[in-house]
Design a protein around this motif. Structure first.
Motif, short mmCIF file in Angstrom:
data_model
loop_
_atom_site.label_atom_id
_atom_site.label_comp_id
_atom_site.label_asym_id
_atom_site.label_seq_id
_atom_site.Cartn_x
_atom_site.Cartn_y
_atom_site.Cartn_z
N ASP A 1 33.98 26.54 -5.81
CA ASP A 1 34.87 25.39 -5.80
C ASP A 1 34.68 24.59 -7.09
OD1 ASP A 1 35.31 26.31 -3.31
OD2 ASP A 1 34.70 24.51 -2.24
N CYS A 2 35.71 23.82 -7.42
CA CYS A 2 35.59 22.92 -8.56
C CYS A 2 36.30 21.61 -8.22
CB CYS A 2 36.15 23.54 -9.83
SG CYS A 2 37.96 23.63 -9.87
N PHE A 3 35.98 20.56 -8.98
CA PHE A 3 36.51 19.23 -8.71
C PHE A 3 37.23 18.71 -9.94
CE2 PHE A 3 32.97 20.07 -5.98
CZ PHE A 3 33.38 19.60 -4.74
N GLY B 1 40.06 14.28 -8.79
CA GLY B 1 39.91 13.90 -7.40
C GLY B 1 40.20 15.01 -6.41
N HIS B 2 40.71 16.14 -6.88
CA HIS B 2 40.98 17.29 -6.01
C HIS B 2 39.68 18.04 -5.73
CE1 HIS B 2 45.38 17.17 -6.31
NE2 HIS B 2 45.24 16.92 -7.60
N ARG B 3 39.56 18.58 -4.54
CA ARG B 3 38.47 19.49 -4.20
C ARG B 3 39.09 20.88 -4.14
NH1 ARG B 3 37.02 17.39 0.17
NH2 ARG B 3 37.48 18.89 1.81
N PHE B 4 39.08 21.57 -5.25
CA PHE B 4 39.77 22.84 -5.39
C PHE B 4 38.90 24.00 -4.92
CE2 PHE B 4 42.56 20.92 -8.82
CZ PHE B 4 43.71 21.00 -8.04
N ARG B 5 39.54 24.91 -4.21
CA ARG B 5 38.89 26.15 -3.77
C ARG B 5 39.74 27.34 -4.23
NH1 ARG B 5 36.71 25.87 2.01
NH2 ARG B 5 35.20 24.68 0.77
N GLN C 1 43.49 25.74 -4.60
CA GLN C 1 44.17 24.93 -3.59
C GLN C 1 43.26 23.78 -3.19
OE1 GLN C 1 44.97 26.36 0.57
NE2 GLN C 1 47.10 26.03 -0.03
N CYS C 2 43.79 22.56 -3.27
CA CYS C 2 42.99 21.39 -2.90
C CYS C 2 42.77 21.38 -1.39
CB CYS C 2 43.69 20.12 -3.34
SG CYS C 2 42.77 18.62 -2.92
#
Length: 846
Positions: free
Chosen positions: A306-308, A311-315, A341-342
């Motif tokens: 995952d990455c940020f 403000g999104h928590r993307f996977r 995808q957040c």
């Protein structure tokens, strides 16, 4: 049967000798007719006759009859009296291509043809035929086949596909329907899904091949063994694959559309080579690194963690149905994990270029509804009423924001005055805060007249054929620009030649950026103002300071062109960048970029909503985008191109420094220029982050429920009733989790300038309330009774923070001012997020 091969000069055909024995049939016939005098040619062969069965073909040349060289009359007389005849024939091989069998039996011809089409950038249809032929030969379960259909369809068929081919809407819909409908599992439907699309592409490929043959390329003999054909194909395509992968893996920033085209082409070549049973030498070889179509295991393709961002928590996700990128509006194609995808707002974005230049911040969790409604970045969905409500909410939020900004600006400037003596902040931080505060209060709600905007713009209309707009997209060859005579001066200095080419790229891309700004102004801003498409305030937000940016980049180009005019071989270039990116000129550049891009996330979100809600606006924008100067780009891409330009300065200057000798007088300037561009990028990013944090605070304030505190008469709570989030700068924020007696609770943690605040998140609302989220700190005094209320508003000076000893993702915030001391165990989204919280809080306490 097969002997020597003869070449027919002036033609693409080849002659192969063969010896055939032909018997008469029961009707005393051979079944062929003759034509020509010398040479004698087989005119026609009756189907099913002895000649046809023996392998005689129309067009074959009779070299000998019964081992005797004869003319037409002699051949006729000889075969009349024989029951069987031995013919020595020269078979004509017209090099052609079979669109139903491209992989075999002549892959060398296909490879040569493919290389030609790629050089012409017209490879779409041939690659589609190759991939669909490979799909037809591949066996797999229905689940695998549906995924492979998705890979090919999103690469070639659906709207905005990287290598889009024109096959008609109905054909595309039928393919997409197979992808979306999980009930379609019969092998026939899955196996024949591309038949109609293939027929549409076949005629185009045949026409391209006819043109290709006229170029007299070396097409191979057509008589090689299979192993030789495969080896030749590998020799043709591997260097091409190498170049594509170098560009794809290069750190230089390229557009998402270009990257997708290169990736689809590379993956198609890799698939072609694998189907020829050419295996990669290792996972690090070019064929091993390039993902191929039609692979059953694709779990290792793409990022795994995952990455940020924003403000999104993307996977990373591997889509199997058509999805579109919220950043560029293009389809998300790919093999393996092809998108982020957040996990909060379901925002989808391309993993590569779009993610690196992300514009849109996380909009928070969606409200649960019984009716389906697409997100603001979708293309369809949502009633007109729901869309108009969204626009209304945005406009209302913007009005409230501007009113708040007037008050916040005064408070902020007041704090700046105090900060100079009491706080340890840098001059850059003071300037960033001042620019963003002025940016917010700059756009008041006083309605200016449309003609004022037009009149202020009329002085820069320019001519119809504007030389600053009429710039080719491709960087010209350096030798053609300076002339061969000048180029020969350094022909033996490969390092200097490369340096000059990168300098030319720096100058040309600077002109292209100015072109983008002027296109925005001439073909979007002016028509929007004249036709009153949006209200004046929104136009000013969408195009805040185009004239300033045009002036800045025009000055940079003038300095570069002056240097070009002095000498064909440019000695110095770094000093120009240093001059324009440092000092007062540098500050002017920084301020202009922050003003232009600090509010871009919200503004583009509003633009998308307006376009989606009103078909007239949608048509107007598309008409503007249809101008020849806007080819392959959109209004959103043009608006966001500025931040990408800032990143590219550093990349190009790094290349210039790489090709500059250490003792060259420009080397030190190049190094200094890199530092200056990095400083500008960091400054602008900080300004954008400051503005985005402010927007986040406004959004939280709009949805904040503080009734629990406002209605409380508890004496411990009274001093916090006047607490106003908007009085403080937001330094960091994220969702955290806390376990309580009622279970796990999601909290929004806010690190403000001076305070740490916890808000409960529930149904898109934020609740500032007193609750038992904390535990009594073990080291606190035991004989004191626990306070009957816990207030989740803590001064930074009154807290200690440390990592949990039992959980890698948890950090502990201890309120030492509470009696007894209270410890909040907060679980972050990841270990990295936890480390970021520790660092941010500790920095705020310095």
């Amino acid at each position: 049967m097969e002997g020597r091969r003869y070449s027919n000069r002036g033609s693409d055909a080849e002659l192969t000798q063969k010896i055939i024995l032909v018997h008469r049939d029961n009707n005393n016939k051979y079944g062929f007719s003759l034509a020509g005098h010398n040479p004698v040619v087989i005119k026609a062969v009756r189907k099913g006759c002895p000649a046809d069965i023996a392998g005689v073909k129309a067009g074959d040349i009779i070299v000998k009859c019964c081992k005797t060289l004869l003319n037409h009359e002699a051949v006729t007389e000889l075969i009349k009296g024989l029951q069987k005849v031995t013919l020595t024939l020269a078979e004509r091989h017209d090099i052609t291509i079979d669109c139903y069998s491209l992989l075999k039996p002549n892959p060398e011809v296909t490879a040569t043809f493919l290389r030609y089409l790629i050089s012409k950038e017209t490879q779409n249809n041939l690659l589609f035929l190759l991939m669909t032929e490979a799909y037809a030969q591949k066996s797999g379960k229905p689940k695998d086949k549906r995924r492979w259909i998705y890979e090919i369809a999103t690469a070639f068929l659906v709207h905005t596909a990287p290598l889009d081919i024109s096959v008609g809407t109905q054909i595309t819909y039928s393919v997409v329907n197979v992808i979306q409908d999980e009930n379609i599992k019969d092998d026939h439907s899955l196996s024949t899904v591309f038949l109609a699309a293939r027929e549409s592409s076949r005629s185009e490929v045949l026409q391209q091949f006819a043109e290709f043959k006229k170029t007299k390329h070396n097409l191979g003999s057509g008589t090689k063994t299979e192993a030789a054909e495969i080896e030749a194909s590998e020799g043709i395509l591997t260097p091409l694959l190498n170049r594509l992968m170098e560009s794809i893996e290069s750190p230089l920033q390229i557009s998402q559309s270009t990257l997708d085209i290169q990736s689809v082409t590379a993956s198609s070549i890799a698939t072609f080579l694998r189907f020829l049973n050419y295996e990669p030498a290792s996972n690090v070889s070019v064929l091993g690194r390039c993902p191929a179509f039609l692979q059953k295991d694709r779990s290792s393709v793409g990022p795994q963690e995952d990455c940020f961002l924003k403000g999104h928590r993307f996977r990373p996700v591997a889509f199997t149905t058509t999805k579109y990128c919220g950043q560029c509006n293009r389809v998300i194609w790919g093999i393996g994990k092809n998108a982020y995808q957040c996990q909060v707002c379901d925002f989808n974005v391309h993993i590569s270029a779009c993610a690196k230049s992300l514009l849109f911040s996380c909009q928070g969790r969606k409200k649960k509804s019984t009716t389906k409604r697409s997100a603001w970045w979708s293309f369809t969905g949502g009633s007109d009423k729901s869309k108009s409500d969204i626009i209304k909410n945005y406009e209302q939020r913007r009005r409230e924001e501007i009113n708040i900004a007037k008050i916040a600006n005064k408070k902020l400037l007041s704090r700046h005055h105090k900060s100079d003596s009491s706080e340890n902040i840098t001059d850059d931080e003071v300037r960033i805060r001042k620019i963003t505060a002025n940016r917010r209060s700059r756009f008041s709600l006083v309605n200016k007249k449309f003609n004022e905007l037009v009149v202020s713009d009329d002085s820069d209309d320019g001519h119809e054929n504007d030389p600053e707009i009429d710039i080719p997209a491709k960087v010209p060859d350096w030798e053609n620009v300076v002339g061969q005579e000048v180029a020969n001066e350094i022909i033996n200095n490969d390092l200097e030649t490369k340096r000059q080419r990168v300098i030319l790229e720096l100058i040309h891309t600077e002109k292209l950026h100015l072109k983008s700004l002027k296109i925005l102004r001439k073909y979007f801003y002016k028509p929007i103002v004249r036709n009153r498409i949006f209200d004046v305030n929104f136009i000013r937000e969408l195009f805040p300071n185009l004239k300033d940016l045009i002036s800045i980049h025009r000055d940079i180009i003038k300095a570069m062109e002056k240097r070009q005019a002095e000498s064909g071989i440019i000695e110095f270039i770094g000093d120009i960048i240093v001059d324009k990116f440092s000092g007062e000129a540098g500050y002017t550049l920084k301020e202009a970029y922050i003003i232009c891009y600090s509010n871009q996330s919200l503004t583009l979100a509003m633009l998308k909503e307006k376009v989606e809600a009103d078909p007239k606006i949608d048509k107007f924008i598309k008409d503007c985008e249809s101008t020849p100067f806007c080819k392959h780009t959109t209004l959103v891409n043009l608006i966001s191109s500025g931040c990408l330009r800032l990143m590219r300065y550093t990349l190009l200057l790094d290349q210039i420094a790489k090709y500059t000798q250490v003792d060259h007088p420009d080397f030190q300037y190049a190094v200094k220029a890199i530092e200056c561009t990095k400083d500008v990028s960091a400054f602008v990013n900080s300004g954008i982050r400051e503005a985005e944090n402010y927007q986040t605070l406004v959004s939280i304030q709009d949805n904040l429920d503080r009734s629990s505190i406002d209605q409380s008469n508890n004496p411990f709570v009274i001093e916090y009733k006047a607490f106003d989030l908007m009085q403080y700068r937001l330094l960091h924020f994220d969702d955290v989790k806390s376990k309580s007696e009622v279970g796990e609770i999601t909290l929004k943690a806010l690190l403000l300038e001076g305070y740490f605040v916890l808000l409960e998140v529930k149904d898109d609302k934020y609740y500032l309330k007193c609750d038992n989220w904390a535990e009594i700190e073990p080291h606190s005094t035991k004989d004191k009774k626990m306070a009957n209320v816990q207030i989740p508003i803590m001064r930074i000076a009154d807290i200690n923070v440390h990592a949990s000893k039992t959980d890698k993702r948890t950090f502990v915030v201890v309120n030492v001012a509470a009696s007894p001391q209270l410890a909040y165990n907060l679980e972050a989204e990841s270990r990295n997020a936890k480390d970021e919280w520790l660092k941010r809080i500790q920095d705020a306490q310095k």
